[in-house]
Design a protein around this motif. Sequence first.
Motif, PDB file in Angstrom:
ATOM      1  N   TYR A  89      -4.569  -0.686  -8.004  1.00 12.72           N
ATOM      2  CA  TYR A  89      -5.924  -0.172  -7.841  1.00 12.72           C
ATOM      3  C   TYR A  89      -5.938   0.839  -6.698  1.00 12.72           C
ATOM      4  O   TYR A  89      -5.203   0.732  -5.722  1.00 12.72           O
ATOM      5  CB  TYR A  89      -6.921  -1.305  -7.584  1.00 12.72           C
ATOM      6  N   ARG A  90      -6.769   1.843  -6.869  1.00 10.54           N
ATOM      7  CA  ARG A  90      -6.844   2.930  -5.897  1.00 10.54           C
ATOM      8  C   ARG A  90      -7.645   2.477  -4.679  1.00 10.54           C
ATOM      9  O   ARG A  90      -8.655   1.780  -4.823  1.00 10.54           O
ATOM     10  CB  ARG A  90      -7.483   4.154  -6.553  1.00 10.54           C
ATOM     11  N   GLY A 135      -4.703   5.927  -1.010  1.00 12.68           N
ATOM     12  CA  GLY A 135      -3.477   5.690  -1.760  1.00 12.68           C
ATOM     13  C   GLY A 135      -3.743   4.677  -2.859  1.00 12.68           C
ATOM     14  O   GLY A 135      -4.866   4.553  -3.359  1.00 12.68           O
ATOM     15  N   VAL A 136      -2.707   3.958  -3.217  1.00 16.22           N
ATOM     16  CA  VAL A 136      -2.834   2.956  -4.269  1.00 16.22           C
ATOM     17  C   VAL A 136      -2.205   1.658  -3.770  1.00 16.22           C
ATOM     18  O   VAL A 136      -1.161   1.667  -3.116  1.00 16.22           O
ATOM     19  CB  VAL A 136      -2.156   3.433  -5.577  1.00 16.22           C
ATOM     20  N   ALA A 137      -2.896   0.569  -4.037  1.00 14.24           N
ATOM     21  CA  ALA A 137      -2.404  -0.751  -3.639  1.00 14.24           C
ATOM     22  C   ALA A 137      -1.877  -1.477  -4.865  1.00 14.24           C
ATOM     23  O   ALA A 137      -2.360  -1.277  -5.988  1.00 14.24           O
ATOM     24  CB  ALA A 137      -3.512  -1.562  -2.978  1.00 14.24           C
ATOM     25  N   SER A 138      -0.893  -2.296  -4.653  1.00 15.33           N
ATOM     26  CA  SER A 138      -0.364  -3.126  -5.736  1.00 15.33           C
ATOM     27  C   SER A 138      -0.264  -4.566  -5.259  1.00 15.33           C
ATOM     28  O   SER A 138       0.106  -4.819  -4.112  1.00 15.33           O
ATOM     29  CB  SER A 138       1.015  -2.627  -6.191  1.00 15.33           C
ATOM     30  N   SER A 139      -0.624  -5.455  -6.145  1.00 14.88           N
ATOM     31  CA  SER A 139      -0.433  -6.882  -5.880  1.00 14.88           C
ATOM     32  C   SER A 139       0.530  -7.421  -6.923  1.00 14.88           C
ATOM     33  O   SER A 139       0.479  -7.031  -8.094  1.00 14.88           O
ATOM     34  CB  SER A 139      -1.766  -7.633  -5.940  1.00 14.88           C
ATOM     35  N   LEU A 166       1.363   3.845 -11.454  1.00 17.15           N
ATOM     36  CA  LEU A 166       0.761   4.088 -10.134  1.00 17.15           C
ATOM     37  C   LEU A 166       0.109   5.471 -10.077  1.00 17.15           C
ATOM     38  O   LEU A 166      -0.998   5.635  -9.551  1.00 17.15           O
ATOM     39  CB  LEU A 166       1.824   3.956  -9.052  1.00 17.15           C
ATOM     40  N   ARG A 167       0.795   6.480 -10.612  1.00 14.33           N
ATOM     41  CA  ARG A 167       0.219   7.830 -10.615  1.00 14.33           C
ATOM     42  C   ARG A 167      -1.037   7.896 -11.476  1.00 14.33           C
ATOM     43  O   ARG A 167      -2.005   8.596 -11.140  1.00 14.33           O
ATOM     44  CB  ARG A 167       1.262   8.834 -11.107  1.00 14.33           C
ATOM     45  N   GLN A 168      -1.025   7.149 -12.574  1.00 10.29           N
ATOM     46  CA  GLN A 168      -2.217   7.122 -13.424  1.00 10.29           C
ATOM     47  C   GLN A 168      -3.413   6.550 -12.671  1.00 10.29           C
ATOM     48  O   GLN A 168      -4.532   7.077 -12.746  1.00 10.29           O
ATOM     49  CB  GLN A 168      -1.938   6.288 -14.683  1.00 10.29           C
ATOM     50  N   VAL A 169      -3.199   5.472 -11.929  1.00  5.24           N
ATOM     51  CA  VAL A 169      -4.284   4.862 -11.162  1.00  5.24           C
ATOM     52  C   VAL A 169      -4.765   5.813 -10.076  1.00  5.24           C
ATOM     53  O   VAL A 169      -5.967   5.956  -9.831  1.00  5.24           O
ATOM     54  CB  VAL A 169      -3.823   3.517 -10.570  1.00  5.24           C
ATOM     55  N   LEU A 170      -3.834   6.479  -9.406  1.00  2.00           N
ATOM     56  CA  LEU A 170      -4.228   7.460  -8.387  1.00  2.00           C
ATOM     57  C   LEU A 170      -5.070   8.582  -8.995  1.00  2.00           C
ATOM     58  O   LEU A 170      -6.045   9.042  -8.408  1.00  2.00           O
ATOM     59  CB  LEU A 170      -2.984   8.056  -7.738  1.00  2.00           C
ATOM     60  N   LEU A 215       0.862  -1.173   0.000  1.00  2.00           N
ATOM     61  CA  LEU A 215       0.000   0.000   0.000  1.00  2.00           C
ATOM     62  C   LEU A 215       0.898   1.222   0.000  1.00  2.00           C
ATOM     63  O   LEU A 215       1.799   1.349   0.832  1.00  2.00           O
ATOM     64  CB  LEU A 215      -0.909   0.012   1.232  1.00  2.00           C
ATOM     65  N   LEU A 216       0.668   2.102  -0.977  1.00  2.00           N
ATOM     66  CA  LEU A 216       1.456   3.312  -1.107  1.00  2.00           C
ATOM     67  C   LEU A 216       0.534   4.516  -0.959  1.00  2.00           C
ATOM     68  O   LEU A 216      -0.636   4.473  -1.373  1.00  2.00           O
ATOM     69  CB  LEU A 216       2.160   3.380  -2.465  1.00  2.00           C
ATOM     70  N   ASP A 217       1.056   5.588  -0.368  1.00  2.00           N
ATOM     71  CA  ASP A 217       0.227   6.768  -0.181  1.00  2.00           C
ATOM     72  C   ASP A 217       0.208   7.605  -1.458  1.00  2.00           C
ATOM     73  O   ASP A 217       0.750   7.204  -2.497  1.00  2.00           O
ATOM     74  CB  ASP A 217       0.704   7.581   1.022  1.00  2.00           C
ATOM     75  N   ALA A 218      -0.398   8.786  -1.368  1.00  2.00           N
ATOM     76  CA  ALA A 218      -0.552   9.623  -2.556  1.00  2.00           C
ATOM     77  C   ALA A 218       0.777  10.125  -3.081  1.00  2.00           C
ATOM     78  O   ALA A 218       0.864  10.560  -4.236  1.00  2.00           O
ATOM     79  CB  ALA A 218      -1.477  10.794  -2.247  1.00  2.00           C
ATOM     80  N   ASP A 219       1.837  10.087  -2.270  1.00  2.00           N
ATOM     81  CA  ASP A 219       3.173  10.471  -2.716  1.00  2.00           C
ATOM     82  C   ASP A 219       3.981   9.267  -3.190  1.00  2.00           C
ATOM     83  O   ASP A 219       5.190   9.369  -3.405  1.00  2.00           O
ATOM     84  CB  ASP A 219       3.928  11.162  -1.578  1.00  2.00           C
ATOM     85  N   LEU A 220       3.298   8.135  -3.328  1.00  2.00           N
ATOM     86  CA  LEU A 220       3.922   6.877  -3.758  1.00  2.00           C
ATOM     87  C   LEU A 220       4.997   6.423  -2.782  1.00  2.00           C
ATOM     88  O   LEU A 220       6.016   5.837  -3.173  1.00  2.00           O
ATOM     89  CB  LEU A 220       4.506   6.998  -5.174  1.00  2.00           C
ATOM     90  N   ARG A 221       4.757   6.657  -1.514  1.00  2.00           N
ATOM     91  CA  ARG A 221       5.640   6.131  -0.477  1.00  2.00           C
ATOM     92  C   ARG A 221       4.981   4.920   0.164  1.00  2.00           C
ATOM     93  O   ARG A 221       3.784   4.929   0.442  1.00  2.00           O
ATOM     94  CB  ARG A 221       5.934   7.198   0.583  1.00  2.00           C
ATOM     95  N   TYR A 222       5.777   3.890   0.394  1.00  2.00           N
ATOM     96  CA  TYR A 222       5.243   2.661   0.965  1.00  2.00           C
ATOM     97  C   TYR A 222       4.716   2.904   2.373  1.00  2.00           C
ATOM     98  O   TYR A 222       5.392   3.503   3.220  1.00  2.00           O
ATOM     99  CB  TYR A 222       6.313   1.577   1.014  1.00  2.00           C
ATOM    100  N   ARG A 223       3.489   2.435   2.612  1.00  2.00           N
ATOM    101  CA  ARG A 223       2.920   2.455   3.963  1.00  2.00           C
ATOM    102  C   ARG A 223       2.798   1.054   4.537  1.00  2.00           C
ATOM    103  O   ARG A 223       2.769   0.873   5.746  1.00  2.00           O
ATOM    104  CB  ARG A 223       1.540   3.121   3.938  1.00  2.00           C
ATOM    105  N   LEU A 224       2.692   0.075   3.673  1.00  2.00           N
ATOM    106  CA  LEU A 224       2.532  -1.308   4.134  1.00  2.00           C
ATOM    107  C   LEU A 224       3.123  -2.225   3.071  1.00  2.00           C
ATOM    108  O   LEU A 224       2.912  -2.025   1.867  1.00  2.00           O
ATOM    109  CB  LEU A 224       1.064  -1.638   4.354  1.00  2.00           C
ATOM    110  N   VAL A 225       3.862  -3.230   3.506  1.00  2.00           N
ATOM    111  CA  VAL A 225       4.441  -4.244   2.618  1.00  2.00           C
ATOM    112  C   VAL A 225       4.303  -5.588   3.306  1.00  2.00           C
ATOM    113  O   VAL A 225       4.684  -5.729   4.478  1.00  2.00           O
ATOM    114  CB  VAL A 225       5.926  -3.949   2.317  1.00  2.00           C
ATOM    115  N   ASN A 226       3.770  -6.576   2.631  1.00  2.00           N
ATOM    116  CA  ASN A 226       3.597  -7.878   3.273  1.00  2.00           C
ATOM    117  C   ASN A 226       4.849  -8.736   3.091  1.00  2.00           C
ATOM    118  O   ASN A 226       5.737  -8.419   2.283  1.00  2.00           O
ATOM    119  CB  ASN A 226       2.339  -8.573   2.755  1.00  2.00           C
ATOM    120  N   PRO A 227       4.957  -9.844   3.824  1.00  2.00           N
ATOM    121  CA  PRO A 227       6.167 -10.672   3.751  1.00  2.00           C
ATOM    122  C   PRO A 227       6.454 -11.203   2.351  1.00  2.00           C
ATOM    123  O   PRO A 227       7.624 -11.345   1.971  1.00  2.00           O
ATOM    124  CB  PRO A 227       5.868 -11.817   4.736  1.00  2.00           C
TER     125      PRO A 227
END
Length: 733
Positions: free
Chosen positions: A273-274, A284-288, A239-243, A193-205
């Motif tokens: 996806y946003r 923010g935007v999440a990535s899988s 990522l910015r496009q999705v946001l 999960l990345l915030d609106a500045d594309l900084r990581y807020r959460l990363v899974n193992p």
Amino acid sequence: MVHGTPHEAEGPGAPGGGDGTAGVPDAAEGPGAAGSGEGAAGDPDGAGAADGALPGRAGGLLDFLNVAAVVVDIEGRIVFWSPQATDTFGFTAEEALGRYAARLLLSEENRHRATELFATVMATGQNWAGTFPVRHRDGGARLVEFRNVRLQDDLGDVYALGIAVDQSALHDVEGRLAISEQLVSQAPVGFALLDADLRYRLVNPALERINGVPAADHIGRRPRDIHLDGGVEAIESALRQVLRTGAPLIDQYIVGRTRADAGRDRAWSVSYYRIHGPGGRVIGVASSVVDVTERHLAAAEAERARKRLALLADASARIGTTLGVERTARELAEVAVPDLADVAAVDILDDVLTSRVRPRSEEGPELFRALAVTSAFPTEVTAAADPVGEVAAYGPERLITRCVRTGRPVLVARCEARDLRHIARDADAADALARAGAHSYLAVPLIAHGETLGAVDLLRTRNPAPFDEDDVLLARELAARAAIAIGNARWHQNVRTAAETLQRSLLPPAPPKRPGLRVASLYRPARSANEVGGDWYDVIPLAGDKTALVIGDVMGNGIDAAAAMGQLCTAARAYAALDLPPDDILRHLDRLTHGLEHYIATCLYATYDPGTGRCRIANAGHLPPVLARPGHEPRLLHLPPGAPLGVGGVGFDTATVPLHTGDRLLLYTDGLVETRDDPIDERLDLLLRTIGSLDPSLDDTCVRLVDSMRRPEDPDDVALLLVETERTARSPD
């Protein structure tokens, strides 16, 4: 929400007997532990007020939980009732304010326990949290999560604040959070999960393992700070496009490298996806990220196999379209480029082309003739190769020499400087290969019917992948197909050369000088891809200064046709010595041809007498001659056609044509005028127009006629016999 529970029997004013049971939210420090609004915490994305406070945001977690607040005084009477309390308990503020909380909200069997809890909170100031059953206005019972806190105002009065959340709503949120946490932390799919500045807020193992970077080191950093691959700019752009648009990007295919496996490419399927909060606020935007390297490799191998099959199918259609050795070599090189190699060269052993048997020595050089060099793009490699058509001696140290001597492919997956010296013809050429980026080499022998004919050289310069064993198999298949075609072309060329040699040996070397005639002739064989036909001409001296002019065409080609032509040519000379009329000559030749199995021929036989100026002509199925008279338009002589020689039982007629001084008579075979596409009448008209515009030289006229009338791809031979009458002492006035 407040959960007031004084004993109803003890009425107001009794110690602890008020209706003031403290509220009991969840014991855990969950969502209900916070205040009912977000004005204090504010919205980090909102605009700050003048005093530094930030406005609350609608749709937050507290709104989703519908946290209720109830305040009771020391006697247990309700003195504050929030709107959310109405949603939770069903009573309006008018119905609740001033009433004992225990009497309003609790059933009789629960009031004693509530009174005890209320007294403890009020006496000690200790908070209490837990679950308590309450009575809803509709008469039903509900479990509510409470947190009770003692309050004191500036006058020293004591109150109890109860914060309450419907347990079903709270459990729903807890369940969702638990499921989300398990999915994120235990799923084999990488998640971030990345915030609106594309900084990581959460990363899974899983993503931690994929990226080869600890999850903690992701937090607060951007993808460009994490990834090695230069394609990270495209990732951040997506990522910015999705946001910006809110439209997800699903199953995007990425190939690259990470710190977890920096030595090789891997493939991932990524989706962006946003993410929105309950009120629609963009979080923010999440990535899988799913590692699909094995699928990628399987798909790449399947695609490579498909391309190999397509290349083989293309080779089947393009290699061996003619019986020309040089053309077949070019076709092989052109098929190999660019799908298999960046540069391809085909070299044939010189003694194979010349059909000479030369003893070979393991120590001595091999003589090669370069037949084709093809490149996928302009490069100095082609200039460094041996010039097409030239013969070069390759020593035993050359890799192509090793290839033809062993009959096995030579593969150098990664070329070094010493390898290039054994590939190139000299040191300068090796330097040119190095400058062009030649990094991988493959030589494959051309073997047909157990005989090594030469080799095909393959180089990669721009294609970064080295040749491998699959490429060797593909190149061997291409070489095998080309070798069969080259072997057939060589055999055909040898047979054709023998037939042409035989045919030329039977034609007169030069037209003899005859009284009253200027004579020129020309024989032009078909292109090398076709067999020599049976075209012939002859100029035969006769008694009394007369001359016999003969032209014919044996239907068929090859050595047999040339041999049949030789028999007819010899027989015509023998019969001409008898000074027979032209129709009798054709009759004798017809009987002879009838005895030649499977052959028929067309023929014109003419005799010219300079004393009378008459030309007597008989035709056996041949095209009519052309008469070009000065001051007149050229015309075809319409003769009795007759049947071709060999049909048998058909008579021939002799026609007499007067010739004047300066007249030209052209005898020719069908290769001059017949084509696959044009009507014969149009071609004959073209012949008349062409012969009427040519120069005085008979020899030049023959050459220009053939050059003007024939195309390079025309498959038939052509023979011409052109005569011009001259004045003699015996010529008529």
